[in-house]
Design an enzyme around this catalytic site. Structure first.
Site, PDB file in Angstrom:
ATOM      1  N   GLU A  34       0.844  -1.201   0.000  1.00 49.13           N
ATOM      2  CA  GLU A  34       0.000   0.000   0.000  1.00 49.13           C
ATOM      3  C   GLU A  34       0.876   1.246   0.000  1.00 49.13           C
ATOM      4  O   GLU A  34       1.808   1.365   0.780  1.00 49.13           O
ATOM      5  CB  GLU A  34      -0.929  -0.003   1.221  1.00 49.13           C
ATOM      6  CG  GLU A  34      -1.615   1.307   1.533  1.00 49.13           C
ATOM      7  CD  GLU A  34      -2.430   1.889   0.374  1.00 49.13           C
ATOM      8  OE1 GLU A  34      -3.201   1.149  -0.269  1.00 49.13           O
ATOM      9  OE2 GLU A  34      -2.289   3.102   0.107  1.00 49.13           O
ATOM     10  N   ARG A 108     -16.885   5.296   4.586  1.00 43.96           N
ATOM     11  CA  ARG A 108     -15.851   4.467   3.957  1.00 43.96           C
ATOM     12  C   ARG A 108     -14.737   4.140   4.949  1.00 43.96           C
ATOM     13  O   ARG A 108     -14.178   3.051   4.938  1.00 43.96           O
ATOM     14  CB  ARG A 108     -15.262   5.146   2.715  1.00 43.96           C
ATOM     15  CG  ARG A 108     -14.184   4.276   2.037  1.00 43.96           C
ATOM     16  CD  ARG A 108     -13.462   5.029   0.938  1.00 43.96           C
ATOM     17  NE  ARG A 108     -12.431   4.200   0.317  1.00 43.96           N
ATOM     18  CZ  ARG A 108     -11.181   4.118   0.737  1.00 43.96           C
ATOM     19  NH1 ARG A 108     -10.782   4.805   1.801  1.00 43.96           N
ATOM     20  NH2 ARG A 108     -10.311   3.350   0.101  1.00 43.96           N
ATOM     21  N   TYR A 216     -27.068  10.393   3.567  1.00 45.41           N
ATOM     22  CA  TYR A 216     -27.548   9.237   4.345  1.00 45.41           C
ATOM     23  C   TYR A 216     -26.791   9.163   5.669  1.00 45.41           C
ATOM     24  O   TYR A 216     -25.697   9.739   5.796  1.00 45.41           O
ATOM     25  CB  TYR A 216     -27.405   7.923   3.553  1.00 45.41           C
ATOM     26  CG  TYR A 216     -26.086   7.709   2.855  1.00 45.41           C
ATOM     27  CD1 TYR A 216     -24.991   7.200   3.536  1.00 45.41           C
ATOM     28  CD2 TYR A 216     -25.938   8.020   1.509  1.00 45.41           C
ATOM     29  CE1 TYR A 216     -23.790   6.992   2.884  1.00 45.41           C
ATOM     30  CE2 TYR A 216     -24.730   7.815   0.851  1.00 45.41           C
ATOM     31  CZ  TYR A 216     -23.667   7.293   1.557  1.00 45.41           C
ATOM     32  OH  TYR A 216     -22.473   7.098   0.903  1.00 45.41           O
TER      33      TYR A 216
HETATM   34  C1  LIG Z   1      -8.613   7.919  -0.023  1.00 43.27           C
HETATM   35  C2  LIG Z   1      -9.855   7.408  -0.697  1.00 43.27           C
HETATM   36  C3  LIG Z   1     -11.094   7.938  -0.308  1.00 43.27           C
HETATM   37  C4  LIG Z   1     -12.255   7.481  -0.933  1.00 43.27           C
HETATM   38  N1  LIG Z   1     -13.447   7.984  -0.505  1.00 43.27           N
HETATM   39  C5  LIG Z   1     -14.600   7.476  -0.997  1.00 43.27           C
HETATM   40  C6  LIG Z   1     -15.854   7.904  -0.496  1.00 43.27           C
HETATM   41  O1  LIG Z   1     -15.927   8.734   0.389  1.00 43.27           O
HETATM   42  N2  LIG Z   1     -16.985   7.357  -1.037  1.00 43.27           N
HETATM   43  C7  LIG Z   1     -16.930   6.426  -2.031  1.00 43.27           C
HETATM   44  O2  LIG Z   1     -17.997   5.951  -2.485  1.00 43.27           O
HETATM   45  N3  LIG Z   1     -15.751   6.008  -2.530  1.00 43.27           N
HETATM   46  C8  LIG Z   1     -14.591   6.504  -2.042  1.00 43.27           C
HETATM   47  N4  LIG Z   1     -13.392   6.063  -2.518  1.00 43.27           N
HETATM   48  C9  LIG Z   1     -13.391   5.137  -3.646  1.00 43.27           C
HETATM   49  C10 LIG Z   1     -13.777   3.744  -3.285  1.00 43.27           C
HETATM   50  O3  LIG Z   1     -13.073   3.285  -2.154  1.00 43.27           O
HETATM   51  C11 LIG Z   1     -13.472   2.876  -4.506  1.00 43.27           C
HETATM   52  O4  LIG Z   1     -14.086   3.409  -5.647  1.00 43.27           O
HETATM   53  C12 LIG Z   1     -14.023   1.497  -4.375  1.00 43.27           C
HETATM   54  O5  LIG Z   1     -14.031   1.070  -3.055  1.00 43.27           O
HETATM   55  C13 LIG Z   1     -13.219   0.507  -5.225  1.00 43.27           C
HETATM   56  O6  LIG Z   1     -12.131   0.035  -4.442  1.00 43.27           O
HETATM   57  P1  LIG Z   1     -10.656  -0.219  -4.976  1.00 43.27           P
HETATM   58  O7  LIG Z   1     -10.032  -1.127  -3.984  1.00 43.27           O
HETATM   59  O8  LIG Z   1     -10.687  -0.594  -6.395  1.00 43.27           O
HETATM   60  O9  LIG Z   1      -9.960   1.200  -4.913  1.00 43.27           O
HETATM   61  P2  LIG Z   1      -9.568   2.072  -3.647  1.00 43.27           P
HETATM   62  O10 LIG Z   1     -10.442   1.788  -2.497  1.00 43.27           O
HETATM   63  O11 LIG Z   1      -9.478   3.450  -4.187  1.00 43.27           O
HETATM   64  O12 LIG Z   1      -8.108   1.551  -3.239  1.00 43.27           O
HETATM   65  C14 LIG Z   1      -6.956   1.711  -4.025  1.00 43.27           C
HETATM   66  C15 LIG Z   1      -5.754   1.644  -3.088  1.00 43.27           C
HETATM   67  O13 LIG Z   1      -4.553   1.570  -3.863  1.00 43.27           O
HETATM   68  C16 LIG Z   1      -3.571   2.409  -3.285  1.00 43.27           C
HETATM   69  N5  LIG Z   1      -2.598   2.776  -4.316  1.00 43.27           N
HETATM   70  C17 LIG Z   1      -2.778   3.621  -5.354  1.00 43.27           C
HETATM   71  N6  LIG Z   1      -1.660   3.679  -6.106  1.00 43.27           N
HETATM   72  C18 LIG Z   1      -0.750   2.853  -5.525  1.00 43.27           C
HETATM   73  C19 LIG Z   1       0.602   2.501  -5.832  1.00 43.27           C
HETATM   74  N7  LIG Z   1       1.256   3.029  -6.885  1.00 43.27           N
HETATM   75  N8  LIG Z   1       1.230   1.606  -5.023  1.00 43.27           N
HETATM   76  C20 LIG Z   1       0.588   1.061  -3.944  1.00 43.27           C
HETATM   77  N9  LIG Z   1      -0.678   1.387  -3.610  1.00 43.27           N
HETATM   78  C21 LIG Z   1      -1.354   2.264  -4.396  1.00 43.27           C
HETATM   79  C22 LIG Z   1      -4.396   3.575  -2.745  1.00 43.27           C
HETATM   80  O14 LIG Z   1      -3.696   4.311  -1.770  1.00 43.27           O
HETATM   81  C23 LIG Z   1      -5.633   2.870  -2.200  1.00 43.27           C
HETATM   82  O15 LIG Z   1      -5.453   2.477  -0.858  1.00 43.27           O
HETATM   83  C24 LIG Z   1     -12.197   6.498  -1.964  1.00 43.27           C
HETATM   84  C25 LIG Z   1     -10.956   5.992  -2.352  1.00 43.27           C
HETATM   85  C26 LIG Z   1      -9.783   6.422  -1.724  1.00 43.27           C
HETATM   86  C27 LIG Z   1      -8.431   5.846  -2.141  1.00 43.27           C
END
Ligand SMILES: Cc1cc2nc3c(=O)[nH]c(=O)nc-3n(C[C@H](O)[C@H](O)[C@H](O)COP(=O)(O)OP(=O)(O)OC[C@H]3O[C@@H](n4cnc5c(N)ncnc54)[C@H](O)[C@@H]3O)c2cc1C
Length: 391
Positions: A34, A108, A216
């Site tokens: 991460e 979240r 909500y």
């Molecule tokens: C900080 C943050 C706040 C969010 N807030 C909301 C919200 O309030 N409401 C909502 O509906 N959705 C929110 N989202 C988006 C939501 O979490 C995602 O759209 C959804 O959960 C899909 O999840 P995911 O695991 O694909 O992506 P994410 O949950 O976005 O996770 C991606 C992860 O990859 C990490 N990452 C990115 N680039 C790198 C790299 N080069 N090397 C290592 N790690 C990396 C990020 O730090 C993050 O922890 C947020 C996302 C983030 C990152």
């Protein structure tokens, strides 16, 4: 592949942690890499429809989230300028009975913390924070990644769960870039005691042509999460940029005062710009695969980003468990997930268009909302909420 060698997971967000936990349940170890130094719970409200709840239940984590979650009774759809309720689309017991799992809303940060606590207490999961992936290389036998400071990690496979701006995806051939969707989501939380008309046990949705508002209860009902989605030109890549309250409120002048007088009391707003990603030519490249927003970012109009990332995680873990040939397992995963995620992406785009209709089409939409049986409107989304993980 040796079942003892940990699978590398890029990104410890919702999808990455869900995958690590789903693999652990099948006794597969993983290393989550991460970027953030401290894996801090960030964000505001997130909705988890019955499909996402089925995934959370399969991970055994619904009980841990329950004290912090809200169970909205309905989606109360308002005409933005008059404030009149057009319809109440049933959630609560109606949707739980229909799909065998409830519809929850949460912060979240709370969902992320529940996943993180479970990952931290599982000896099969290693979390490496402060690992910002900058390079990926693979051979026939495995994958090696390097972070910006030169630290390395190797494993038999890599899953890019690193979000919309995925670093892993950049190492796949012929990948398109995200495209700005012309709108921004600006969010805050308000103590329920000060949220007036917004403090209801429901999802509130207020529609106007240039913007819409969703709110909500979160944090066990003590706060109300609010998000304003408005046309905008700002194209930042951060999730957590500071938003200018006077600019936001100026964009909201056409909304009814029973909404805006409450929003005017808020000074701290954070925003992110909305992007789409054209369909990828492939979700997999040998021993690497993409998951969640890295593979199929969602516009927020159906509130499905988190749920679909958790769905992906369960399906991918199942494929890896059933097939020791990693490239073949990843190919099966992609073929199981592509059509569904594309359908949700397309439905989200359509939903956004419906929300933004201007007169006279918005009047026709509102007439349908008033006249059509609310359960019938919701039943059109059975294909979405009715997903269940394979056993
Ligand atoms: C900080 C943050 C706040 C969010 N807030 C909301 C919200 O309030 N409401 C909502 O509906 N959705 C929110 N989202 C988006 C939501 O979490 C995602 O759209 C959804 O959960 C899909 O999840 P995911 O695991 O694909 O992506 P994410 O949950 O976005 O996770 C991606 C992860 O990859 C990490 N990452 C990115 N680039 C790198 C790299 N080069 N090397 C290592 N790690 C990396 C990020 O730090 C993050 O922890 C947020 C996302 C983030 C990152």
């Amino acid at each position: 592949m040796s079942a003892r060698q940990p699978i590398l997971i890029a990104g410890g967000g919702i999808g990455g942690l869900a995958l690590a936990l789903a693999l652990a349940r099948r006794d597969r170890p993983s290393i989550v890499l991460e970027r953030q130094e401290t894996v801090a719970p960030l964000g505001a409200g997130i909705q988890i429809g019955p499909n996402g709840m089925h995934a959370l239940q399969a991970l055994g984590l619904a009980d841990a989230l329950q004290p912090f979650a809200g169970v909205p009774e309905a989606i109360a759809v308002h005409a933005g300028s008059s404030g009149r309720v057009l319809t109440r689309l049933p959630l609560g017991q109606w949707i739980a009975g229909r799909h065998g799992a409830p519809y929850w809303v949460a912060h979240r940060g709370d969902l992320h913390r529940v996943l993180l606590d479970a990952a931290n207490s599982d000896p099969r999961i290693t979390l490496r924070s402060g690992f910002d992936i900058a390079a990926v290389a693979q051979t026939e036998a495995g994958v090696t990644v390097a972070d910006r400071s030169g630290a390395m990690a190797s494993g038999p496979a890599l899953v890019g769960a690193d979000g919309l701006w995925s670093a892993v995806r950049q190492f796949f051939p012929g990948m398109p870039a995200p495209e700005f969707a012309g709108a921004t989501a600006t969010r805050t939380t308000i103590p329920a005691a000060r949220a007036g008309r917004l403090a209801i046990p429901a999802v509130g949705l207020w529609l106007n042509p240039h913007a819409h508002v969703v709110h909500y209860p979160v944090r066990g009902g003590s706060d109300i999460a609010v998000v304003v989605i408005a046309r905008e030109t700002w194209q930042g890549r951060q999730w957590d940029a500071e938003a200018d309250a006077p600019t936001l409120l100026a964009q909201m002048e056409s909304f009814h005062p029973s909404l805006t007088t409450i929003l005017r009391t808020v000074t701290a707003w954070r925003k992110w710009a909305l992007y789409t990603l054209p369909p990828l030519p492939s979700w997999t490249a040998g021993r690497a695969a993409l998951l969640g927003d890295a593979a199929h970012p969602m516009l927020p109009y159906l509130a499905q980003g988190g749920a679909l990332a958790m769905e992906d995680a369960l399906v991918l873990a199942g494929c890896v468990a059933h097939d020791s040939d990693i490239p073949a397992a990843f190919g099966t995963y992609a073929s199981l997930r592509r059509d569904r995620t594309r359908r949700v992406q397309a439905a989200s785009v359509r939903q956004g268009r419906i929300y933004r209709l201007a007169p006279p089409l918005s009047q026709a939409r509102d007439a349908v909302f008033r006249a059509a049986p609310a359960a019938l409107i919701m039943s059109r989304l059975d294909w979405l909420y009715g997903w269940r993980p394979a056993r």
